[in-house]
Design a protein around this motif. Structure first.
Motif, PDB file in Angstrom:
ATOM      1  N   GLY A  28       3.058   5.818  -3.348  1.00  0.00           N
ATOM      2  CA  GLY A  28       4.217   6.637  -3.676  1.00  0.00           C
ATOM      3  C   GLY A  28       4.984   7.121  -2.461  1.00  0.00           C
ATOM      4  N   LYS A  29       4.593   6.704  -1.272  1.00  0.00           N
ATOM      5  CA  LYS A  29       5.278   7.123  -0.048  1.00  0.00           C
ATOM      6  C   LYS A  29       6.526   6.289   0.223  1.00  0.00           C
ATOM      7  CE  LYS A  29       1.110   8.775   2.220  1.00  0.00           C
ATOM      8  NZ  LYS A  29       0.202   8.588   3.364  1.00  0.00           N
ATOM      9  N   LEU A  30       6.667   5.176  -0.485  1.00  0.00           N
ATOM     10  CA  LEU A  30       7.805   4.289  -0.289  1.00  0.00           C
ATOM     11  C   LEU A  30       8.258   3.794  -1.648  1.00  0.00           C
ATOM     12  CD1 LEU A  30       9.550   2.597   1.753  1.00  0.00           C
ATOM     13  CD2 LEU A  30       7.860   0.803   1.451  1.00  0.00           C
ATOM     14  N   ARG A  31       9.568   3.824  -1.855  1.00  0.00           N
ATOM     15  CA  ARG A  31      10.122   3.297  -3.102  1.00  0.00           C
ATOM     16  C   ARG A  31      10.942   2.061  -2.769  1.00  0.00           C
ATOM     17  NH1 ARG A  31      13.249   7.920  -6.041  1.00  0.00           N
ATOM     18  NH2 ARG A  31      14.402   7.639  -4.124  1.00  0.00           N
TER      19      ARG A  31
ATOM     20  N   GLU B 205       0.830  -1.210   0.000  1.00  0.00           N
ATOM     21  CA  GLU B 205       0.000   0.000   0.000  1.00  0.00           C
ATOM     22  C   GLU B 205       0.866   1.262   0.000  1.00  0.00           C
ATOM     23  OE1 GLU B 205      -3.042  -0.131   2.991  1.00  0.00           O
ATOM     24  OE2 GLU B 205      -3.564  -2.205   2.461  1.00  0.00           O
ATOM     25  N   LEU B 206       1.973   1.251   0.759  1.00  0.00           N
ATOM     26  CA  LEU B 206       2.868   2.408   0.769  1.00  0.00           C
ATOM     27  C   LEU B 206       3.544   2.594  -0.586  1.00  0.00           C
ATOM     28  CD1 LEU B 206       4.518   2.017   4.279  1.00  0.00           C
ATOM     29  CD2 LEU B 206       2.997   3.848   3.540  1.00  0.00           C
TER      30      LEU B 206
END
Length: 56
Positions: free
Chosen positions: A19-22, A14-15
């Motif tokens: 786009g909050k986590l790559r 989900e992250l």
């Protein structure tokens, strides 16, 4: 009363989707540091100095 939120089934997915986590893209072993190693101090001495620095 306490509010309980249900746990996310795939929190990392989900992250990433938001786009909050790559995710990591590098493969293989982590590169070792290059350059010369300092051998002028013992580990215990260095740790004591670092510990004293954190107090102030």
């Amino acid at each position: 009363m306490t509010r309980h939120d249900s746990a996310q089934a795939q929190p990392l997915a989900e992250l990433i989707a938001s786009g909050k986590l790559r995710p990591a893209t590098a493969t293989g072993p982590v590169p070792r540091p290059s350059g010369s190693e300092r051998t002028d101090r013992e580990a215990g001495e260095l740790l004591r100095e670092l510990s004293e620095d954190e107090r102030y």
